[in-house]
Design a protein around this motif. Structure first.
Motif, PDB file in Angstrom:
ATOM      1  N   PRO A 165      17.034  51.353  73.288  1.00  0.00           N
ATOM      2  CA  PRO A 165      15.971  52.207  72.746  1.00  0.00           C
ATOM      3  C   PRO A 165      14.734  52.261  73.653  1.00  0.00           C
ATOM      4  N   GLY A 166      14.367  51.129  74.224  1.00  0.00           N
ATOM      5  CA  GLY A 166      13.215  51.102  75.123  1.00  0.00           C
ATOM      6  C   GLY A 166      13.456  51.898  76.387  1.00  0.00           C
ATOM      7  N   CYS A 179      13.053  56.900  79.800  1.00  0.00           N
ATOM      8  CA  CYS A 179      13.691  58.106  80.356  1.00  0.00           C
ATOM      9  C   CYS A 179      13.066  59.365  79.778  1.00  0.00           C
ATOM     10  N   ARG A 180      12.796  59.366  78.485  1.00  0.00           N
ATOM     11  CA  ARG A 180      12.179  60.538  77.859  1.00  0.00           C
ATOM     12  C   ARG A 180      10.812  60.824  78.473  1.00  0.00           C
ATOM     13  N   GLY A 181       9.975  59.798  78.587  1.00  0.00           N
ATOM     14  CA  GLY A 181       8.653  59.982  79.179  1.00  0.00           C
ATOM     15  C   GLY A 181       8.733  60.459  80.620  1.00  0.00           C
ATOM     16  N   PHE A 182       9.647  59.873  81.379  1.00  0.00           N
ATOM     17  CA  PHE A 182       9.839  60.259  82.779  1.00  0.00           C
ATOM     18  C   PHE A 182      10.287  61.711  82.881  1.00  0.00           C
ATOM     19  N   LEU A 183      11.275  62.093  82.063  1.00  0.00           N
ATOM     20  CA  LEU A 183      11.812  63.457  82.134  1.00  0.00           C
ATOM     21  C   LEU A 183      10.855  64.492  81.555  1.00  0.00           C
ATOM     22  N   GLN A 184       9.961  64.094  80.671  1.00  0.00           N
ATOM     23  CA  GLN A 184       8.923  65.013  80.200  1.00  0.00           C
ATOM     24  C   GLN A 184       7.976  65.358  81.345  1.00  0.00           C
ATOM     25  N   ILE A 189      18.577  63.354  74.434  1.00  0.00           N
ATOM     26  CA  ILE A 189      17.277  63.072  73.815  1.00  0.00           C
ATOM     27  C   ILE A 189      16.893  64.242  72.922  1.00  0.00           C
ATOM     28  N   GLN A 190      17.058  65.463  73.416  1.00  0.00           N
ATOM     29  CA  GLN A 190      16.712  66.648  72.645  1.00  0.00           C
ATOM     30  C   GLN A 190      17.573  66.769  71.385  1.00  0.00           C
ATOM     31  N   LEU A 230      14.813  55.973  69.857  1.00  0.00           N
ATOM     32  CA  LEU A 230      13.680  55.899  70.779  1.00  0.00           C
ATOM     33  C   LEU A 230      12.558  55.099  70.151  1.00  0.00           C
ATOM     34  N   CYS A 231      12.259  53.965  70.692  1.00  0.00           N
ATOM     35  CA  CYS A 231      11.136  53.162  70.220  1.00  0.00           C
ATOM     36  C   CYS A 231      10.039  53.252  71.255  1.00  0.00           C
TER      37      CYS A 231
END
Length: 139
Positions: A66-67, A72-77, A105-106, A112-113
């Motif tokens: 989850p971390g 990855c989400r923050g990086f890809l945003q 993610i989408q 996602l924590c």
């Protein structure tokens, strides 16, 4: 005195099965607890992606915690150019063993924590309500 804050390793071979990967894979990531939430995970991901800039597809070994999914989400945003290139992979990483991280993610397929805190008194992890999304529907 030097203090190790983080490290990561890539792999050309799955450590459990001995099978070789068909693409560069970020295999192991460790950030010291006292140094988390400072952007080191994103720095490691950036370093990994820029090291293999000529590769069309890059892998992160499965499963994503989850971390790490949140990193990855923050990086890809922030780095849209990697959204079509970064995949969660199982060895050896053929097309049937790759899942696009941004797409999943989408679709809400990761837990996602965003903001986990360590409780100093008990040592247990405490998840802040509203900052942790438990949408895991992996198959």
């Amino acid at each position: 005195m030097f203090e190790l804050i983080f490290f990561f390793s890539g792999s050309l071979c799955d450590t459990w099965s001995g099978q070789g990967y068909l693409l560069p894979v970020l295999d192991t990531v460790l950030v010291r607890k006292s140094c988390r939430r400072r952007g080191f995970g994103s720095q490691m991901l950036e370093n990994f992606c820029s090291t293999f800039y000529s590769e069309n597809i890059l892998g992160v070994s499965s499963p994503l915690s989850p971390g790490w999914a949140a990193v990855c989400r923050g990086f890809l945003q922030q780095r849209e150019e990697y959204r079509d290139r970064l995949y969660e992979v199982e060895a050896p990483g053929s097309w049937t063993q790759r899942r696009n991280i941004w797409l999943n993610i989408q679709l809400g397929r990761y837990t996602l924590c965003i903001n986990e805190e360590n409780s100093r008194a008990s040592g247990d992890r405490k998840k802040n309500d509203g900052n942790c999304s438990s949408q895991e529907v992996r198959t």
